[in-house]
Design a protein around this motif. Structure first.
Motif: not given
Length: 418
Positions: A157-163, A348-352
């Motif tokens: 879910p968090q990667n979807m939100l970030i993307g 973005g990649p860092l957060l994911a």
């Protein structure tokens, strides 16, 4: 009104830390929902503003892939894959490696939580049939699900939100995540295999009646048509994400609609496997975070931290904050708090990566961990926080170190061009 907003925000995030609130029968979703209701009830947020604060593309994308994952589970795909892995004539460490690679690949495309939910009971049965201790394999399942989910923008879910929020290119993110995810998966396998060396065999076997009871409720027979249908839709979505100009949430929603339109599988079965609580958690946290942003408190705190020398919009402090908050309040709330600070090209990649990989540290760091531990407990298999931490802590530190080195190298390349 500002004090009221801050008070509600603090109570909600205390609930995220504790997993609920003392003296009340509430989980994280219930706490977040009541927080959003309280903000609307005291007119801190209007109904229109609350609805507008929900990032609908993320919610739609998350719902759509829950439908795809439900289709695969009802089609018996996860259980079939697990049995195929278990039937291979590899040694114990080779079998662990094959399992972890397979689970990571599944988690990169489907929900890591649903993969663990479907695979864990089948995996336990397969280990018992081969007289293997299931604990190393269950730990490998949880670790590889978390690591594999970091590989794409649809893995969790968090990667979807970030993307969706940062509009990251789908293939571009995969290219960034491939090296740390691949090396991290190998590191996790090495840690588990090293700790289990010479202790792969199980001393006793569970009663056959217990095995049969679990299989009857969890090991869904393979339905080739339903599985093929789900795989075709998933493949079409991935191709559309990679080469198509269409919004990801639109394409995913169409795919979910195709799966729900069936002559053999009733829509109530598929929708019954959708994690509605996660969707409600997302929407409620959007409202709570919108309120704290609009109050001006969050920007002021960030400014004060910057005056004190802690610039959270810079990559190193953002890396540390993501790791700490992901284990303090869980990864989805942490990402929601930190997304406004994602200004750098690599933020973005860092957060994911960091929010996903941090989930391996402790059992409570990831829903996938909790699902695996619960599956073990139902079979009287001891997998407590100490046993998990023996693997989770070194795996997390190694995978984050790999990610930090990779991200530093990428930033150096972007800065110098060499």
């Amino acid at each position: 009104m500002t004090a009221t907003i801050v008070g509600i925000f603090l109570i909600v995030y205390l609930g995220m830390i504790l997993g609920g609130l003392p003296f009340f029968q509430l989980d994280r979703t219930g706490v977040a929902l009541l927080g959003a209701i309280a903000l609307i009830g005291v007119d801190a947020v209007s109904l229109e503003a609350a609805a507008g604060s929900v990032h609908l593309p993320t919610v739609i994308l998350l719902f759509s892939f829950m439908v795809v994952s439900a289709q695969m589970r009802l089609g018996g795909f996860y259980g079939w894959v697990t049995h195929r892995f278990a039937s291979w004539s590899y040694g114990p460490s080779g079998l662990l490696g094959a399992l972890m690679v397979g689970v990571a690949a599944l988690s990169a495309v489907f929900s890591n939580d649903i993969v663990c939910l479907a695979v864990a009971p089948v995996l336990i049965d397969a280990c018992q049939r081969r007289q293997l201790d299931p604990v190393p394999y269950l730990l490998g399942l949880a670790c590889s699900a978390n690591i594999g989910s970091a590989a794409t923008l649809i893995g969790n879910p968090q990667n979807m939100l970030i993307g969706q929020t940062l509009r990251l290119p789908f293939f571009g993110y995969i290219a960034e995540a491939a090296v740390p995810v691949g090396l991290g998966l190998f590191a996790a396998w090495a840690v588990i295999a090293w700790q289990a060396r010479g202790q792969w065999a199980r001393s006793t076997r569970a009663p056959d009646a217990l095995v049969g009871a679990v299989n009857s409720g969890n090991d869904v027979p393979l339905d080739r048509w339903q599985t093929a249908k789900g795989l075709m839709v998933a493949a079409a979505l991935l191709v559309a994400f990679l080469i198509g100009p269409w919004p990801r949430e639109h394409v995913a929603l169409i795919g979910a609609g195709v799966l729900l339109l069936s002559r053999r599988m009733h829509s109530t079965r598929t929708l019954g496997l959708v994690d509605w609580e996660v969707l409600v958690l997302f929407m409620a946290l959007f409202v709570v975070n919108h309120a704290i942003q609009q109050s001006g408190v969050a920007p002021q705190v960030i400014s004060d931290l910057a005056d004190a020398g802690l610039h959270l919009d810079q990559l190193a402090p953002l890396f540390g904050a993501t790791f700490v908050l992901s284990n303090l309040v869980s990864n989805v709330p942490a990402v929601m708090l930190l997304l406004p600070l994602a200004q750098h090209e690599m933020a973005g990649p860092l957060l994911a990566l960091v929010s996903s990989l941090s989930g391996n540290l402790l059992i409570v760091g990831s829903i996938a961990n909790i699902i695996v531990v619960d599956a073990a407990a139902r079979r009287n298999i001891r997998l407590d926080w100490r046993r998990h931490a023996q693997v989770g802590i070194p795996v997390t530190l190694l995978t984050l170190a790999i990610s930090a080195i990779y991200l530093a190298a990428r930033v150096h390349f972007l800065t110098t061009g060499a």
